[in-house]
Design a protein around this motif. Sequence first.
Motif, mmCIF file in Angstrom:
data_model
loop_
_atom_site.group_PDB
_atom_site.id
_atom_site.type_symbol
_atom_site.label_atom_id
_atom_site.label_comp_id
_atom_site.label_asym_id
_atom_site.label_seq_id
_atom_site.Cartn_x
_atom_site.Cartn_y
_atom_site.Cartn_z
ATOM 1 N N GLY A 117 -27.733 -15.017 1.035
ATOM 2 C CA GLY A 117 -28.929 -15.854 0.928
ATOM 3 C C GLY A 117 -29.272 -16.518 2.245
ATOM 4 O O GLY A 117 -30.437 -16.567 2.653
ATOM 5 N N ARG A 118 -28.250 -17.010 2.938
ATOM 6 C CA ARG A 118 -28.491 -17.624 4.249
ATOM 7 C C ARG A 118 -29.078 -16.598 5.221
ATOM 8 O O ARG A 118 -30.018 -16.895 5.957
ATOM 9 N N ASN A 119 -28.548 -15.389 5.237
ATOM 10 C CA ASN A 119 -29.053 -14.363 6.153
ATOM 11 C C ASN A 119 -30.529 -14.073 5.894
ATOM 12 O O ASN A 119 -31.319 -13.882 6.833
ATOM 13 N N PHE A 120 -30.903 -14.052 4.612
ATOM 14 C CA PHE A 120 -32.311 -13.838 4.276
ATOM 15 C C PHE A 120 -33.180 -14.971 4.814
ATOM 16 O O PHE A 120 -34.230 -14.742 5.434
ATOM 17 N N LEU A 121 -32.744 -16.227 4.596
ATOM 18 C CA LEU A 121 -33.530 -17.367 5.044
ATOM 19 C C LEU A 121 -33.600 -17.446 6.567
ATOM 20 O O LEU A 121 -34.638 -17.812 7.129
ATOM 21 N N VAL A 122 -32.512 -17.102 7.247
ATOM 22 C CA VAL A 122 -32.527 -17.108 8.713
ATOM 23 C C VAL A 122 -33.591 -16.146 9.228
ATOM 24 O O VAL A 122 -34.369 -16.462 10.139
ATOM 25 N N GLY A 123 -33.658 -14.950 8.636
ATOM 26 C CA GLY A 123 -34.667 -13.986 9.059
ATOM 27 C C GLY A 123 -36.077 -14.487 8.819
ATOM 28 O O GLY A 123 -36.952 -14.367 9.692
ATOM 29 N N TRP A 124 -36.302 -15.090 7.645
ATOM 30 C CA TRP A 124 -37.648 -15.562 7.299
ATOM 31 C C TRP A 124 -38.068 -16.713 8.194
ATOM 32 O O TRP A 124 -39.161 -16.717 8.761
ATOM 33 N N PHE A 125 -37.208 -17.719 8.346
ATOM 34 C CA PHE A 125 -37.556 -18.889 9.149
ATOM 35 C C PHE A 125 -37.642 -18.554 10.637
ATOM 36 O O PHE A 125 -38.446 -19.153 11.361
ATOM 37 N N THR A 126 -36.835 -17.618 11.114
ATOM 38 C CA THR A 126 -36.904 -17.224 12.526
ATOM 39 C C THR A 126 -38.260 -16.610 12.842
ATOM 40 O O THR A 126 -38.904 -16.952 13.850
ATOM 41 N N ALA A 127 -38.712 -15.712 11.973
ATOM 42 C CA ALA A 127 -40.019 -15.085 12.190
ATOM 43 C C ALA A 127 -41.128 -16.135 12.168
ATOM 44 O O ALA A 127 -42.057 -16.095 12.995
ATOM 45 N N GLU A 128 -41.036 -17.096 11.242
ATOM 46 C CA GLU A 128 -42.039 -18.152 11.161
ATOM 47 C C GLU A 128 -42.016 -19.064 12.390
ATOM 48 O O GLU A 128 -43.055 -19.463 12.906
ATOM 49 N N ALA A 129 -40.807 -19.389 12.881
ATOM 50 C CA ALA A 129 -40.692 -20.263 14.052
ATOM 51 C C ALA A 129 -41.300 -19.599 15.284
ATOM 52 O O ALA A 129 -42.026 -20.238 16.066
ATOM 53 N N LEU A 130 -41.018 -18.319 15.472
ATOM 54 C CA LEU A 130 -41.562 -17.601 16.628
ATOM 55 C C LEU A 130 -43.087 -17.508 16.531
ATOM 56 O O LEU A 130 -43.804 -17.645 17.533
ATOM 57 N N LYS A 131 -43.583 -17.300 15.330
ATOM 58 C CA LYS A 131 -45.024 -17.225 15.119
ATOM 59 C C LYS A 131 -45.691 -18.554 15.481
ATOM 60 O O LYS A 131 -46.720 -18.588 16.166
#
Length: 458
Positions: free
Chosen positions: A214-228
């Motif tokens: 679950g953490r790995n999924f959230l890291v991917g989602w939030f990382t993409a959002e932060a870069l955007k």
Amino acid sequence: MATLAPQAPQYTHWSQDQPKHALDHIPGEDGWPILGNTLPLLADPVGFGSRMRETYGDVFRNRAFGRTSVLLSGADANELVLFDRDKNFSSAQGWGSVLDLLFPRGLMLLDFDHHRADRRALSIAFKPAPMRHYTDALNRGIAAQVQGWAGREMPFYPAIKQLTLDLAADSFLGVPLGPEATAINKAFVDMVQAAVGVVRKPLPFTAMGRGVAGRNFLVGWFTAEALKRRAEGGGQDMFSQFATATREDGTLLPVDEVVDHMIFLMMAAHDTITSSATSLVWLLAKHPEWQDQLRDEALAVTGGAGRPLMYDDMGKLELTEMAFKEALRLIPPVPSIPRRALREFEFGGYRIPAGTGVGISPSGVHMDPAYWPDPERFDPLRFTPEAAAKRHKYAWVPFGGGAHMCLGLHFAYMQVKILMAQILTRYRIEIEPGYAPKWQPWPIPKPKDGLKVRFVAL
């Protein structure tokens, strides 16, 4: 734009746990081989703590979750550990064995200078201007959901959990969650549940394995959002401001740290509020006379059924706030708080060596008749200013205390007050006669059956 101080190194005076017999002079018990007392502690933390305290006193040794700790009981113990005048108790090293695979670098896993610097940056989300913005978003979001509950008999916990996740996304991210909302909610559920998994390694088919996934999924989602958001130059929402924050030397906060803070804040902003709101709804359904008094107060302040509660009127819901505090006393969202002693100290006549895991128990002190006469009784008037002034300041610690006092506690008060104003001015909350849900006490309390309630239109 927030400004961060340079990172400070972790404040560490130890390299490993104490040797096996270093705590033998402290009374207590180690429980079963390997498991220790993990299972009885998970089943009934308040009952287990009461039995241990009655048997061994205010200082006792316990082994659970693969480590031996010393538990300190009472308001004086809470003050020693939470206020931490001498900076002797590490939150990072206390929570680390429980949360380091799941919520690394969340505020609870930072200490001293590093914690203070990041807390200062995160506090931008809870200044008066953004709080006013959240008020509008919370009124809209809660009203839209609650107006559909008329005449329904429903499990309250899953409904409010989805609602608080949506509200946290709207308030902190600035955008509603899309089709990924279900996956995000599942990831948070799995991560929180993994915190008390008996198997502490992320092996397949274990709670910890699901939590790390679950953490790995959230890291991917939030990382993409932060870069955007960095590419777009940021916005007014909390996530955008934090994603573009700089330290004092002008450098941006690393994206992975932004992500870790956002994951932790989103969890705290919806899981703990979900638990607290559920316990308050349960207690008001059980005590309709208090429900009536809170309804009268909300109608007097808002002016009518379903009307929004304005930011400047939050302080007028005094009885609602007292009832919420009493619910937090009876069912605190964080039943126990761990720390690690960085240096040797004494408490209750015992010498406790450096490197020892130290724990205090909000759920224990909240039910201590020394501070709370007839402690199992629901009585919001325990929290009148006069009553609170006569009580030890650290006898009530649902939000922790000291430097690690919950950063979002005013957001929690605001959300619950708006929720109560929207529900109680529209409905009477009812339960079946004799109904009493069983509560799962760990890691964050929740009713096992979801809390079956009925919303009867007024």
